[in-house]
Write a protein that holds these residues in place. Structure first.
Motif, PDB file in Angstrom:
ATOM      1  N   SER A   3       1.015  -1.065   0.052  1.00 52.11           N
ATOM      2  CA  SER A   3      -0.036   0.052   0.113  1.00 52.11           C
ATOM      3  C   SER A   3       1.037   1.192   0.079  1.00 52.11           C
ATOM      4  CB  SER A   3      -0.970   0.060   1.080  1.00 52.11           C
ATOM      5  OG  SER A   3      -1.660   1.172   1.413  1.00 52.11           O
ATOM      6  N   ASN A   4       0.430   2.407  -0.624  1.00 49.31           N
ATOM      7  CA  ASN A   4       1.167   3.528  -0.667  1.00 49.31           C
ATOM      8  C   ASN A   4       0.881   4.472   0.671  1.00 49.31           C
ATOM      9  OD1 ASN A   4      -1.498   4.193  -1.307  1.00 49.31           O
ATOM     10  ND2 ASN A   4      -0.630   6.048  -2.618  1.00 49.31           N
ATOM     11  N   VAL A   5      -0.108   3.866   1.577  1.00 47.32           N
ATOM     12  CA  VAL A   5      -0.240   4.624   2.824  1.00 47.32           C
ATOM     13  C   VAL A   5       0.059   3.787   4.108  1.00 47.32           C
ATOM     14  CG1 VAL A   5      -2.190   5.563   4.206  1.00 47.32           C
ATOM     15  CG2 VAL A   5      -2.244   5.970   1.763  1.00 47.32           C
ATOM     16  N   PHE A   6       0.668   4.236   4.912  1.00 47.80           N
ATOM     17  CA  PHE A   6       1.002   3.408   6.255  1.00 47.80           C
ATOM     18  C   PHE A   6       0.289   3.929   7.056  1.00 47.80           C
ATOM     19  CE2 PHE A   6       3.755   3.486  10.047  1.00 47.80           C
ATOM     20  CZ  PHE A   6       3.715   2.084  10.197  1.00 47.80           C
ATOM     21  N   CYS A   7      -0.466   3.113   8.041  1.00 44.96           N
ATOM     22  CA  CYS A   7      -1.447   3.476   8.978  1.00 44.96           C
ATOM     23  C   CYS A   7      -0.662   3.330  10.245  1.00 44.96           C
ATOM     24  CB  CYS A   7      -2.491   2.603   9.176  1.00 44.96           C
ATOM     25  SG  CYS A   7      -3.814   2.928  10.290  1.00 44.96           S
ATOM     26  N   LEU A   8      -0.417   4.433  11.134  1.00 45.30           N
ATOM     27  CA  LEU A   8       0.293   4.408  12.382  1.00 45.30           C
ATOM     28  C   LEU A   8      -0.864   4.634  13.571  1.00 45.30           C
ATOM     29  CD1 LEU A   8       2.995   4.557  14.156  1.00 45.30           C
ATOM     30  CD2 LEU A   8       2.632   7.058  13.790  1.00 45.30           C
ATOM     31  N   THR A   9      -0.910   3.660  14.592  1.00 40.23           N
ATOM     32  CA  THR A   9      -1.811   3.674  15.610  1.00 40.23           C
ATOM     33  C   THR A   9      -1.322   3.968  16.812  1.00 40.23           C
ATOM     34  OG1 THR A   9      -1.556   1.401  15.879  1.00 40.23           O
ATOM     35  CG2 THR A   9      -3.273   1.919  14.661  1.00 40.23           C
TER      36      THR A   9
END
Length: 256
Positions: free
Chosen positions: A51-57
């Motif tokens: 994915s070109n988007v990284f999700c940071l929680t």
């Protein structure tokens, strides 16, 4: 006889057709299973080309220089910072989505995470769900654009210290300087004025047994603390817009 033939055949195949038998990967070189990744990073994937988007929680309490009790749900800043560095270096990742639901925590650790997010060259969007309290406020406003769920709240209050406190003027001066760092960062990265932010911070009667203000979703937007009320769908849509906008900017230049 059959046992000997099978052994010879296996040995023959080993020497004549090695490419058909992939070499075993040592256990220490294998990718960690999803369960282990979830336990260590709180997510199922790490930055990759999928994915070109990284999700940071960022959830629970932000753990800083002191280790919190094991029953506390924590986000360790020494885990977050390397992830942000990896994202910044990975050319296949074009944007970062930060999901925030925190009660606050270590002030310096929270400011370190906020500064890292604010200094990234790639588009960043924050979504506050549940709550973005205390030192979670600077993290929420550190991105290029911020959203907050309608039911979410953000608690704004003065800096508090735990443990041994020496009752000398230097201690209070140190706390005041640290508090000014938070105020300066929030007002720089949002549309709220310093006067309004301090008014919310020092307000009495709003919180039980404490000084400060609990700001709900729509009020956070009205005060200029957060850009827009919305959830994951709106945040992803805006992040994609920022990514496309960034691609249209010529290298080393800016759009008119």
């Amino acid at each position: 006889m059959n046992t000997r033939d099978n052994g010879n055949t296996a040995q023959f195949n080993h020497y004549t057709n090695q490419t058909e038998q992939p070499a075993a990967v040592p256990d220490d070189k294998k990718a960690p299973p999803p369960v282990e990744t979830i336990q260590q990073l709180g997510q199922t994937t790490v930055p990759s080309a999928e994915s070109n988007v990284f999700c940071l929680t960022i959830i629970g309490q932000i753990e800083g220089h002191l280790v919190l009790p094991p029953q506390n749900k924590t986000t360790k800043y020494e885990h977050i910072i390397p992830q942000l560095v990896a994202v910044e270096q990975n050319n296949k990742i074009e944007g970062v989505l930060i999901i925030l639901n925190t009660v606050g925590g270590d002030v310096e650790a929270g400011l370190a995470i906020a500064e890292m997010i604010a200094s990234m060259s790639k588009p960043t969007v924050t979504v506050v769900i549940g709550g973005g309290h205390s030192i979670g406020v600077p993290i929420a406003v550190a991105s290029d654009y911020s959203f907050i769920a309608e039911s979410a709240t953000m608690t704004i209050h003065p800096i508090r210290m735990s443990g041994l406190v020496i009752g000398v003027p230097q201690t209070f001066e140190y706390m005041e300087k640290m508090q000014e760092r938070v105020v300066r960062f929030v007002t720089k990265h949002s549309r709220i004025s310093e006067e309004k932010f301090k008014d919310l911070m020092f307000k009495t009667g709003e919180l039980n047994r404490d000084i400060g203000t609990a700001v709900e979703g729509e009020d956070a937007v009205k005060f200029g603390l957060i850009d827009e009320v919305g959830g994951i769908g709106a945040a992803m849509k805006h992040l994609e817009h920022l990514i496309k906008e960034r691609k249209t900017i010529p290298a080393g230049g800016f759009t008119q």
